[in-house]
Design an enzyme around this catalytic site. Structure first.
Site, PDB file in Angstrom:
ATOM      1  N   SER A 137       0.828  -1.197   0.000  1.00 35.49           N
ATOM      2  CA  SER A 137       0.000   0.000   0.000  1.00 35.49           C
ATOM      3  C   SER A 137       0.871   1.259   0.000  1.00 35.49           C
ATOM      4  O   SER A 137       1.675   1.451  -0.915  1.00 35.49           O
ATOM      5  CB  SER A 137      -0.959  -0.050   1.196  1.00 35.49           C
ATOM      6  OG  SER A 137      -1.951   0.930   1.097  1.00 35.49           O
ATOM      7  N   ASP A 180      -9.970  -3.872  -5.134  1.00 31.22           N
ATOM      8  CA  ASP A 180      -9.106  -2.872  -4.508  1.00 31.22           C
ATOM      9  C   ASP A 180      -9.109  -1.626  -5.383  1.00 31.22           C
ATOM     10  O   ASP A 180      -8.879  -1.706  -6.596  1.00 31.22           O
ATOM     11  CB  ASP A 180      -7.678  -3.439  -4.394  1.00 31.22           C
ATOM     12  CG  ASP A 180      -6.679  -2.468  -3.796  1.00 31.22           C
ATOM     13  OD1 ASP A 180      -7.087  -1.396  -3.309  1.00 31.22           O
ATOM     14  OD2 ASP A 180      -5.475  -2.800  -3.811  1.00 31.22           O
ATOM     15  N   HIS A 190      -8.099  -4.769  -0.713  1.00 29.87           N
ATOM     16  CA  HIS A 190      -6.982  -3.975  -0.221  1.00 29.87           C
ATOM     17  C   HIS A 190      -6.728  -4.250   1.266  1.00 29.87           C
ATOM     18  O   HIS A 190      -7.643  -4.244   2.083  1.00 29.87           O
ATOM     19  CB  HIS A 190      -7.233  -2.477  -0.411  1.00 29.87           C
ATOM     20  CG  HIS A 190      -6.013  -1.655  -0.154  1.00 29.87           C
ATOM     21  ND1 HIS A 190      -5.029  -1.475  -1.098  1.00 29.87           N
ATOM     22  CD2 HIS A 190      -5.590  -1.004   0.951  1.00 29.87           C
ATOM     23  CE1 HIS A 190      -4.051  -0.751  -0.585  1.00 29.87           C
ATOM     24  NE2 HIS A 190      -4.375  -0.447   0.666  1.00 29.87           N
TER      25      HIS A 190
END
Length: 390
Positions: free
Chosen positions: A176, A330, A360
């Site tokens: 991320s 995501d 995610h």
């Protein structure tokens, strides 16, 4: 109850797609997230603590006991706190070294939050892992996190023999926001002749641009936990400026000058997304009128150290072998797909792993308070298998 909490908090409508891994469990995770947000907002209104401070407390993770297979020590690399994981087993030669940057939107996350993930990577890949505790926004805005990650990496590379690591086998890795930082550090080091070349970069559902929050994945997955579309823009703005002013304009795209929109369209465009990822819907987006006053506050979004997808071809060509993991459900999926294309177009070898049922943050939930998902374990093992093959 979840729907009521969503409405009361003014959060975007949530969506648990039927194809996601263990939808019932994800619904439970969503309820916990909404409950945490509600309590955090209450505490902030009462003046006890900020919502972000409370969120960090909840996410910090608990201290783990001794790992029988690893030496673990907390150190400082060039004044940046790090945690070093070294396998206890005798090695025939020098090990690979992995510098890990955690996720959390540049706002959340810590060494403890990612302790289980880093232990697993170190044990299973038999590698030395350095987990970096970079400074967090909004207290420390861009480029603080990037600079901490870069400085810790350089320190490690200059002192690499001390850790029994092969200087030709050093990898940067992150998930991320950490994937963003890994990509930025990799680009910076690509031009350095005074340090060993990185062996690879591992980017786990990375966020790589803040120009277009209307790519297909941002609309298809706008309400899927753990990262809503609005939160993606919120975190990027917190990292850039320490506040979320002009979030709506950034979501709409009015922060981009027409000439820059034209320049970057060759790299940031739905046209570069494979057709199969548009099956779930492609919402036509007409660019709004440009707002110069908004651009002035966010113009550093166009710096590759903040948005690595915007790096010039001459730099991308120098990047090391890459591993990119994306998740179908995501909002950041298309960031990863676009970077994959850019790397491949510039002759960089890419290993791509796509979690068809992933969402995610699924890897950060590995072995986390009963919220672990099989998709997260598959994703983590795909990273380990790539590392072992280097």
């Amino acid at each position: 109850a979840v729907a009521l909490a969503t409405a009361l908090l003014g959060l975007p409508s949530y969506d648990i797609p039927p194809g996601v891994n263990q939808p019932a469990k994800l619904r439970l995770v969503l309820a916990v997230l909404l409950g945490t947000a509600a309590l955090g907002r209450f505490l902030e209104k009462t003046g006890l603590c900020s919502q972000i401070t409370f969120g960090r407390y909840v996410r910090q993770g608990r201290k783990l006991g001794v790992d029988p297979k690893l030496f673990i020590q907390d150190l400082q690399f060039n004044k940046v706190p790090v945690r070093v994981y070294q396998p206890k087993a005798i090695s025939d030669g020098r090990r690979r070294g992995i510098i890990f940057f955690h996720g959390g939107g540049w706002v959340f996350g810590s060494l403890d939050t990612y302790e289980k993930v880093c232990r697993y990577i170190s044990r299973e890949s038999e590698s030395v892992v350095v987990s970096v505790q970079y400074r967090l926004a909004p207290e420390h805005i861009y480029p603080a996190a990037y600079e901490d990650c870069l400085n810790a990496t350089i320190h490690f590379m200059k002192d690499i023999e001390h850790y029994g690591v092969d200087p030709a086998n050093v990898i940067v890795c992150g998930d991320s926001a950490g994937g963003n930082l890994a990509a930025a550090v990799s680009q910076t080091l690509a031009g350095r002749s005074d340090l060993p070349k990185l062996r690879a970069q591992v980017l786990i559902y990375p966020g790589l641009q803040a120009l277009d929050f209307n790519l297909p994945s941002y609309h298809q997955n706008r309400g899927v936990p753990l990262l809503f579309r609005e939160r993606a823009a919120f975190f990027a703005l917190q990292y850039l400026n320490g506040d979320a002013l002009h979030m709506q304009e950034v979501l709409e795209g009015s922060h981009i000058p027409p000439d820059m929109r034209l320049k970057y369209r060759k790299w940031v465009s739905p046209d570069n997304i494979p057709a199969k990822f548009k099956v779930r819907g492609l919402k036509p987006h007409k660019p709004p009128d440009f707002k110069a006053e908004v651009f002035e506050t966010v113009k550093r979004f166009f710096e590759p150290n903040l948005c690595p997808l915007l790096a010039e071809d001459a730099l991308v060509q120098q990047l090391p072998e890459s591993f990119i993991l994306t998740c179908e459900y995501d909002v950041l999926r298309d960031d990863g797909l676009l970077y994959k294309k850019r790397l491949e177009d510039n002759g960089v070898r890419v290993t791509w792993y796509h979690l068809e049922d992933g969402f995610h943050g699924v890897i950060s939930l590995y072995d986390y308070c009963g919220f672990s998902f099989p998709a997260g374990k598959r994703g983590l093992d795909s990273v380990v298998n790539f590392l072992k093959g280097l």
